[in-house]
Design an enzyme around this catalytic site. Structure first.
Site, PDB file in Angstrom:
ATOM      1  N   ASN A 232       0.851  -1.192   0.000  1.00 45.00           N
ATOM      2  CA  ASN A 232       0.000   0.000   0.000  1.00 45.00           C
ATOM      3  C   ASN A 232       0.890   1.247   0.000  1.00 45.00           C
ATOM      4  O   ASN A 232       1.911   1.303   0.676  1.00 45.00           O
ATOM      5  CB  ASN A 232      -1.033   0.017   1.132  1.00 45.00           C
ATOM      6  CG  ASN A 232      -0.495  -0.364   2.486  1.00 45.00           C
ATOM      7  OD1 ASN A 232       0.530  -1.022   2.610  1.00 45.00           O
ATOM      8  ND2 ASN A 232      -1.195   0.050   3.518  1.00 45.00           N
TER       9      ASN A 232
ATOM     10  N   GLU B 186      -3.025  -4.796  -3.085  1.00 45.19           N
ATOM     11  CA  GLU B 186      -3.570  -5.660  -4.143  1.00 45.19           C
ATOM     12  C   GLU B 186      -3.645  -4.916  -5.466  1.00 45.19           C
ATOM     13  O   GLU B 186      -3.261  -5.414  -6.523  1.00 45.19           O
ATOM     14  CB  GLU B 186      -5.006  -6.118  -3.782  1.00 45.19           C
ATOM     15  CG  GLU B 186      -5.126  -6.925  -2.513  1.00 45.19           C
ATOM     16  CD  GLU B 186      -5.398  -6.061  -1.276  1.00 45.19           C
ATOM     17  OE1 GLU B 186      -4.772  -4.994  -1.138  1.00 45.19           O
ATOM     18  OE2 GLU B 186      -6.221  -6.478  -0.449  1.00 45.19           O
TER      19      GLU B 186
HETATM   20  N1  THU Z   1      -5.211  -1.609   2.498  1.00 41.75           N
HETATM   21  C1  THU Z   1      -4.657  -2.457   1.582  1.00 41.75           C
HETATM   22  O1  THU Z   1      -3.509  -2.279   1.164  1.00 41.75           O
HETATM   23  N2  THU Z   1      -5.421  -3.498   1.120  1.00 41.75           N
HETATM   24  C2  THU Z   1      -6.694  -3.746   1.540  1.00 41.75           C
HETATM   25  O2  THU Z   1      -7.378  -4.589   0.967  1.00 41.75           O
HETATM   26  C3  THU Z   1      -7.216  -3.057   2.725  1.00 41.75           C
HETATM   27  C4  THU Z   1      -6.572  -1.741   2.995  1.00 41.75           C
HETATM   28  C5  THU Z   1      -4.413  -0.485   2.982  1.00 41.75           C
HETATM   29  C6  THU Z   1      -4.914   0.858   2.495  1.00 41.75           C
HETATM   30  C7  THU Z   1      -4.437   1.797   3.574  1.00 41.75           C
HETATM   31  O3  THU Z   1      -3.114   2.172   3.286  1.00 41.75           O
HETATM   32  C8  THU Z   1      -4.452   0.940   4.829  1.00 41.75           C
HETATM   33  O4  THU Z   1      -4.437  -0.417   4.387  1.00 41.75           O
HETATM   34  C9  THU Z   1      -5.680   1.155   5.709  1.00 41.75           C
HETATM   35  O5  THU Z   1      -6.858   1.123   4.973  1.00 41.75           O
END
Ligand code: THU
Length: 232
Positions: free
Chosen positions: A139, A152
């Site tokens: 992320n 993802e």
């Molecule tokens: N996040 C992801 O990377 N994948 C997900 O499916 C859920 C959320 C990240 C986005 C953000 O940086 C943090 O987790 C909190 O939402």
């Protein structure tokens, strides 16, 4: 463009759910973070940059960047831009995981490189593209919470930018919540691009939990009637 002349492609990825479109700049920059290449020295765009793209660049990479020419940004601390050499490989050096546990272990390692200045909530994804190789995703956050790219969608975006669209499996890890599942935005993009691909989620000391995008998002909006006719 990276400091050694290697370069990273980024394409715009449309979604049937219009608000989930990933722009080309954000796609390329989030690829650079997942591949741990923070030495971005220049960016060339095929259309004028948007404010949120400037912010994404400045917040994720050591700058400062200046607009050298129309739609070309360069890091002002670099005296010159290197001549382009080769497209950076998007693949990890690791061998294909032998089982889901080995896959989520790789995703855990990848998550350590997430850019999570806003939430301190790192997530890692490994996209197994079969004989092509393994693509990492993390992320990458943006001061505007609505602009964050999840692990993802980062991995999927990298694959599409490199022209890869056959996916065998995805592994996910999220150390701060071992019962986490993909968010709604990721479910939508996953179900549009690879509805039946197995997704294995890290469950800490328990066995990984495996599912598919179509079971995570039943009755999803497909956008069938939005498709353009060939030639239009
Ligand atoms: N996040 C992801 O990377 N994948 C997900 O499916 C859920 C959320 C990240 C986005 C953000 O940086 C943090 O987790 C909190 O939402």
């Amino acid at each position: 463009m990276l400091s050694d002349g290697q370069w990273i492609p980024g394409v715009r990825i449309e979604s049937a759910s219009f608000s989930l479109v990933i722009g080309a700049v954000v796609n390329a920059l989030s690829t650079a973070v997942a591949l741990r290449r923070y030495d971005v020295v220049a960016i060339a765009l095929s259309r004028p940059a948007k404010d949120h793209e400037r912010t994404f660049l400045q917040s994720s990479f050591p700058g400062p960047f200046v607009e050298a020419e129309k739609d070309i940004f360069v890091r002002s601390t670099n005296r010159s831009i290197p001549p382009p050499t080769a497209m950076l490989s998007p693949f990890l050096p690791d061998a294909k995981p032998a089982n889901p546990r080995a896959g989520v272990e790789l995703a855990r390692e990848t998550a350590k490189h997430a850019s999570v200045g806003e939430s301190q909530f790192p997530v890692g994804a490994i996209l197994d593209c079969g004989s092509n190789g393994l693509i990492p995703g993390v992320n990458v956050e943006h001061p505007d919470w609505a602009r964050i790219i999840c692990a993802e969608r980062n991995a999927l975006g990298t694959a599409i930018s490199y022209g890869i669209n056959s996916f065998e499996q995805m592994y996910l890890a999220c150390a701060k919540d071992t019962w986490a599942t993909p968010c709604g935005a990721c479910r939508q993009l996953l179900v549009e691009l690879c509805p039946t691909m197995p997704i294995c989620m890290d469950r800490g000391t328990e066995s990984p939990e495996c599912t598919t995008p179509e079971s995570l998002l039943p009755s999803h909006f497909s956008g069938r009637s939005l498709r353009r006719q060939p030639g239009r």
